[in-house]
Motif scaffolding. Sequence first.
Motif, PDB file in Angstrom:
ATOM      1  N   ASN A   1       0.826  -1.214   0.000  1.00 45.46           N
ATOM      2  CA  ASN A   1       0.000   0.000   0.000  1.00 45.46           C
ATOM      3  C   ASN A   1       0.856   1.259   0.000  1.00 45.46           C
ATOM      4  N   THR A   2       1.989   1.220   0.717  1.00 46.10           N
ATOM      5  CA  THR A   2       2.913   2.360   0.735  1.00 46.10           C
ATOM      6  C   THR A   2       3.518   2.574  -0.651  1.00 46.10           C
ATOM      7  N   ILE A   3       3.917   1.496  -1.301  1.00 52.88           N
ATOM      8  CA  ILE A   3       4.475   1.588  -2.653  1.00 52.88           C
ATOM      9  C   ILE A   3       3.436   2.198  -3.600  1.00 52.88           C
ATOM     10  N   LYS A   4       2.194   1.727  -3.507  1.00 49.12           N
ATOM     11  CA  LYS A   4       1.120   2.255  -4.358  1.00 49.12           C
ATOM     12  C   LYS A   4       0.909   3.745  -4.104  1.00 49.12           C
ATOM     13  N   LYS A   5       0.958   4.146  -2.826  1.00 52.71           N
ATOM     14  CA  LYS A   5       0.774   5.555  -2.471  1.00 52.71           C
ATOM     15  C   LYS A   5       1.905   6.415  -3.040  1.00 52.71           C
ATOM     16  N   ARG A   6       3.134   5.937  -2.919  1.00 54.74           N
ATOM     17  CA  ARG A   6       4.287   6.680  -3.448  1.00 54.74           C
ATOM     18  C   ARG A   6       4.188   6.810  -4.978  1.00 54.74           C
TER      19      ARG A   6
ATOM     20  N   TYR B   1      12.142   7.620  -3.205  1.00 55.39           N
ATOM     21  CA  TYR B   1      12.928   6.693  -4.013  1.00 55.39           C
ATOM     22  C   TYR B   1      12.010   5.864  -4.910  1.00 55.39           C
ATOM     23  N   VAL B   2      10.871   5.437  -4.347  1.00 54.18           N
ATOM     24  CA  VAL B   2       9.926   4.609  -5.104  1.00 54.18           C
ATOM     25  C   VAL B   2       9.344   5.393  -6.274  1.00 54.18           C
ATOM     26  N   ALA B   3       8.889   6.610  -6.011  1.00 57.17           N
ATOM     27  CA  ALA B   3       8.329   7.445  -7.082  1.00 57.17           C
ATOM     28  C   ALA B   3       9.373   7.688  -8.160  1.00 57.17           C
ATOM     29  N   ASN B   4      10.618   7.860  -7.754  1.00 57.52           N
ATOM     30  CA  ASN B   4      11.708   8.082  -8.695  1.00 57.52           C
ATOM     31  C   ASN B   4      11.897   6.874  -9.607  1.00 57.52           C
ATOM     32  N   LEU B   5      11.810   5.680  -9.017  1.00 61.78           N
ATOM     33  CA  LEU B   5      11.938   4.460  -9.819  1.00 61.78           C
ATOM     34  C   LEU B   5      10.805   4.348 -10.829  1.00 61.78           C
ATOM     35  N   PHE B   6       9.582   4.612 -10.377  1.00 59.20           N
ATOM     36  CA  PHE B   6       8.449   4.548 -11.300  1.00 59.20           C
ATOM     37  C   PHE B   6       8.604   5.570 -12.431  1.00 59.20           C
ATOM     38  N   GLU B   7       9.142   6.721 -12.101  1.00 63.70           N
ATOM     39  CA  GLU B   7       9.350   7.769 -13.102  1.00 63.70           C
ATOM     40  C   GLU B   7      10.334   7.296 -14.177  1.00 63.70           C
ATOM     41  N   LYS B   8      11.335   6.510 -13.778  1.00 66.08           N
ATOM     42  CA  LYS B   8      12.349   6.031 -14.726  1.00 66.08           C
ATOM     43  C   LYS B   8      11.845   4.900 -15.615  1.00 66.08           C
ATOM     44  N   GLY B   9      10.745   4.254 -15.203  1.00 63.33           N
ATOM     45  CA  GLY B   9      10.104   3.274 -16.067  1.00 63.33           C
ATOM     46  C   GLY B   9      10.436   1.826 -15.770  1.00 63.33           C
ATOM     47  N   ILE B  10       9.760   0.958 -16.507  1.00 74.50           N
ATOM     48  CA  ILE B  10       9.815  -0.484 -16.262  1.00 74.50           C
ATOM     49  C   ILE B  10      11.214  -1.063 -16.452  1.00 74.50           C
ATOM     50  N   ASN B  11      11.968  -0.545 -17.427  1.00 71.02           N
ATOM     51  CA  ASN B  11      13.306  -1.086 -17.659  1.00 71.02           C
ATOM     52  C   ASN B  11      14.210  -0.883 -16.448  1.00 71.02           C
ATOM     53  N   LYS B  12      14.151   0.297 -15.840  1.00 68.40           N
ATOM     54  CA  LYS B  12      14.972   0.583 -14.663  1.00 68.40           C
ATOM     55  C   LYS B  12      14.541  -0.260 -13.477  1.00 68.40           C
TER      56      LYS B  12
ATOM     57  N   ILE C   1       7.777  -3.629  -6.080  1.00 67.17           N
ATOM     58  CA  ILE C   1       7.682  -2.464  -6.966  1.00 67.17           C
ATOM     59  C   ILE C   1       7.457  -2.919  -8.410  1.00 67.17           C
ATOM     60  N   LEU C   2       8.190  -3.939  -8.834  1.00 65.00           N
ATOM     61  CA  LEU C   2       8.037  -4.459 -10.197  1.00 65.00           C
ATOM     62  C   LEU C   2       6.625  -4.993 -10.422  1.00 65.00           C
ATOM     63  N   LEU C   3       6.103  -5.707  -9.434  1.00 67.68           N
ATOM     64  CA  LEU C   3       4.738  -6.223  -9.565  1.00 67.68           C
ATOM     65  C   LEU C   3       3.755  -5.092  -9.829  1.00 67.68           C
ATOM     66  N   GLN C   4       3.860  -4.012  -9.047  1.00 69.96           N
ATOM     67  CA  GLN C   4       2.924  -2.900  -9.226  1.00 69.96           C
ATOM     68  C   GLN C   4       3.154  -2.180 -10.554  1.00 69.96           C
ATOM     69  N   ALA C   5       4.395  -2.140 -10.999  1.00 65.51           N
ATOM     70  CA  ALA C   5       4.680  -1.529 -12.297  1.00 65.51           C
ATOM     71  C   ALA C   5       4.004  -2.315 -13.422  1.00 65.51           C
ATOM     72  N   LYS C   6       3.842  -3.620 -13.208  1.00 63.47           N
ATOM     73  CA  LYS C   6       3.186  -4.473 -14.198  1.00 63.47           C
ATOM     74  C   LYS C   6       1.679  -4.600 -13.957  1.00 63.47           C
ATOM     75  N   GLY C   7       1.185  -3.922 -12.902  1.00 70.78           N
ATOM     76  CA  GLY C   7      -0.252  -3.946 -12.625  1.00 70.78           C
ATOM     77  C   GLY C   7      -0.709  -5.110 -11.777  1.00 70.78           C
ATOM     78  N   PHE C   8       0.213  -5.717 -11.022  1.00 74.30           N
ATOM     79  CA  PHE C   8      -0.130  -6.866 -10.188  1.00 74.30           C
ATOM     80  C   PHE C   8       0.209  -6.595  -8.727  1.00 74.30           C
ATOM     81  N   GLU C   9      -0.235  -7.514  -7.862  1.00 83.66           N
ATOM     82  CA  GLU C   9       0.113  -7.488  -6.445  1.00 83.66           C
ATOM     83  C   GLU C   9       0.523  -8.885  -6.024  1.00 83.66           C
ATOM     84  N   LEU C  10       1.010  -9.001  -4.796  1.00 86.44           N
ATOM     85  CA  LEU C  10       1.530 -10.280  -4.323  1.00 86.44           C
ATOM     86  C   LEU C  10       0.476 -11.377  -4.371  1.00 86.44           C
TER      87      LEU C  10
END
Length: 199
Positions: free
Chosen positions: A115-120, A130-141, A178-187
Amino acid sequence: MTIDFTKNENGLVPAIIQDNETKNVLMLGYMNQAALDTTLMTKKVTFFSRSKNRLWMKGEESGHFLELVSIKKDCDNDTLLLQVNPNGPTCHTGSDTCWDEPNISNYGFITRLENTIKKRKEEANTQTSYVANLFEKGINKIAQKVGEEAVELVIEAKDNNENLFLNESADLLFHFLILLQAKGFELHDVVNMLKSREK
């Protein structure tokens, strides 16, 4: 199973219904000896309905039966805990539970972390997160970070430093979430995939 049905004048004891998989409490009903016997015999949860003044099998009208997995009694022998597999929503309102909550698995701290990752991600404050920064850089990063953390974990697994091994394990799990959420999934999606492979 010896249950003390004499503590209440009506001869009923509370029966707490818990999902066997998610461990969520679905509802509370009441049982007398006949309801308990019927439940044990049919393997479908049956209560004594105080409003109907008769035995009532949950799901007898809706088809949303509660399939019995196990029954436990409390230390005073006057309350039952039934673990079940529900066949559909439990509440008569159509909700999964009688508390109007979805009956999904909760992994405690891991769910809070998701939930924290989703909020960020939604706040997208790349200045402080840091999390928002990773999402900003995209799936490859993000995928690259998971790969880096996996390699570091493998390296630490070959050594005897337990602290470093656990730290790298935590890093890998964090970046995997973080990768899971970037792909639209959860644990829980991964858990469901594992369950589908169970033999």
